[in-house]
Design an enzyme around this catalytic site. Structure first.
Site, short mmCIF file in Angstrom:
data_model
loop_
_atom_site.label_atom_id
_atom_site.label_comp_id
_atom_site.label_asym_id
_atom_site.label_seq_id
_atom_site.Cartn_x
_atom_site.Cartn_y
_atom_site.Cartn_z
N LYS A 11 3.15 -3.15 -0.61
CA LYS A 11 1.79 -3.62 -0.82
C LYS A 11 1.74 -4.75 -1.87
O LYS A 11 2.72 -4.99 -2.58
CB LYS A 11 0.91 -2.44 -1.23
CG LYS A 11 0.76 -1.37 -0.12
CD LYS A 11 -0.18 -0.27 -0.57
CE LYS A 11 -0.42 0.74 0.55
NZ LYS A 11 -1.36 1.80 0.11
N TYR A 51 -6.68 -0.55 8.73
CA TYR A 51 -7.17 0.64 8.03
C TYR A 51 -8.44 1.21 8.66
O TYR A 51 -9.18 1.95 8.01
CB TYR A 51 -7.40 0.33 6.55
CG TYR A 51 -6.14 0.47 5.70
CD1 TYR A 51 -5.44 1.67 5.64
CD2 TYR A 51 -5.66 -0.59 4.93
CE1 TYR A 51 -4.29 1.82 4.87
CE2 TYR A 51 -4.51 -0.45 4.14
CZ TYR A 51 -3.85 0.76 4.11
OH TYR A 51 -2.72 0.92 3.34
N ASN A 114 -0.78 1.56 -4.89
CA ASN A 114 0.30 2.55 -4.95
C ASN A 114 1.58 2.08 -4.23
O ASN A 114 2.35 2.88 -3.73
CB ASN A 114 -0.20 3.91 -4.43
CG ASN A 114 -0.75 3.82 -3.03
OD1 ASN A 114 -0.65 2.78 -2.37
ND2 ASN A 114 -1.31 4.90 -2.53
N HIS A 117 2.97 1.73 1.85
CA HIS A 117 2.32 2.45 2.95
C HIS A 117 3.41 3.02 3.84
O HIS A 117 4.44 2.38 4.05
CB HIS A 117 1.45 1.50 3.79
CG HIS A 117 1.01 2.10 5.09
ND1 HIS A 117 -0.12 2.87 5.21
CD2 HIS A 117 1.60 2.10 6.33
CE1 HIS A 117 -0.22 3.31 6.47
NE2 HIS A 117 0.80 2.85 7.17
N GLU A 128 1.15 1.44 14.61
CA GLU A 128 1.26 0.54 13.44
C GLU A 128 2.43 -0.44 13.57
O GLU A 128 2.33 -1.59 13.15
CB GLU A 128 1.39 1.37 12.16
CG GLU A 128 0.12 2.15 11.84
CD GLU A 128 0.23 3.02 10.59
OE1 GLU A 128 -0.77 3.66 10.25
OE2 GLU A 128 1.31 3.05 9.97
P1 ADP Z 1 -1.53 7.39 2.13
O1 ADP Z 1 -1.27 5.91 1.91
O2 ADP Z 1 -0.77 8.25 1.15
O3 ADP Z 1 -1.33 7.83 3.56
P2 ADP Z 1 -4.40 7.51 2.67
O4 ADP Z 1 -4.05 7.25 4.10
O5 ADP Z 1 -5.27 8.70 2.36
O6 ADP Z 1 -3.09 7.64 1.77
O7 ADP Z 1 -5.15 6.25 2.05
C1 ADP Z 1 -4.73 4.94 2.42
C2 ADP Z 1 -4.68 4.09 1.17
O8 ADP Z 1 -6.00 3.96 0.62
C3 ADP Z 1 -3.87 4.68 0.00
O9 ADP Z 1 -2.47 4.46 0.12
C4 ADP Z 1 -4.46 3.93 -1.18
O10 ADP Z 1 -3.97 2.58 -1.27
C5 ADP Z 1 -5.94 3.89 -0.80
N1 ADP Z 1 -6.67 5.04 -1.35
C6 ADP Z 1 -6.57 6.35 -0.97
N2 ADP Z 1 -7.40 7.14 -1.67
C7 ADP Z 1 -8.07 6.30 -2.54
C8 ADP Z 1 -9.07 6.50 -3.55
N3 ADP Z 1 -9.56 7.70 -3.80
N4 ADP Z 1 -9.48 5.40 -4.22
C9 ADP Z 1 -9.00 4.16 -3.96
N5 ADP Z 1 -8.06 3.92 -3.02
C10 ADP Z 1 -7.59 4.96 -2.32
MG MG Z 2 -2.33 7.17 5.27
#
Ligand code: ADP
Ligand code: MG
Length: 140
Positions: A11, A51, A114, A117, A128
């Site tokens: 990212k 997304y 974070n 992905h 994807e």
């Molecule tokens: P993951 O990437 O672990 O599969 P999710 O699919 O739930 O997590 O969420 C997609 C992305 O959205 C996350 O990797 C993160 O960048 C962002 N995200 C998730 N939860 C939050 C939150 N509470 N606040 C801000 N950004 C979030």
């Molecule tokens: Mg996810």
């Protein structure tokens, strides 16, 4: 055990801090193989499409803005149980909850920024991967 492919994204927070090599080392040390890779910058429309499953969530707009804030690196990873295996080495979405040694524990800045992905199911991995790559670009 089955040989699988999964989609990974380094990212914008990772590319901005020049962490591609360090993250790729962790991926390769886990036994997963990077079989396709490209650096690109998403448009807002592309980020919203990628997304789309999160459309209803409060952070959707902010997440899309973050994903277009800099270049990303899209990758296809291959290996035994690659989908679950990559989720394991990525660590929890919120780095505060991520296990020691995981990519997010080591590198993530926040729950949003974070660093990586990874696809969450075999079905989504196929969707994807097709979003970013043609079959010609995936070299096993
Ligand atoms: P993951 O990437 O672990 O599969 P999710 O699919 O739930 O997590 O969420 C997609 C992305 O959205 C996350 O990797 C993160 O960048 C962002 N995200 C998730 N939860 C939050 C939150 N509470 N606040 C801000 N950004 C979030
Ligand atoms: Mg996810």
């Amino acid at each position: 055990m089955t040989l699988q492919q999964t989609l990974s994204i380094l990212k914008p927070d990772a590319t901005r801090r020049n962490l591609n090599g360090k993250i790729n080392t962790k991926i390769e040390e886990s036994g997963l193989k990077i079989i396709a890779q490209k650096r690109l910058r998403l448009t807002k429309e592309q980020a919203q499409k990628f997304y789309a499953v999160h459309e209803e969530r409060s952070f959707f707009n902010e997440l899309c803005d973050y994903m277009i804030s800099g270049p990303i690196v899209a990758q296809v990873l291959e290996g035994e149980d690659a989908v679950a295996r990559y989720r394991e080495i990525m660590g929890a979405t919120n780095p505060a909850n991520a296990a020691e040694g995981t990519i997010r524990k080591e590198f993530a800045e926040s729950i949003e920024a974070n660093s990586v992905h990874g696809s969450d199911s075999i079905e989504n991995a196929a969707i994807e991967i097709a979003f970013f790559f043609s079959q010609l670009e995936i070299v096993v």
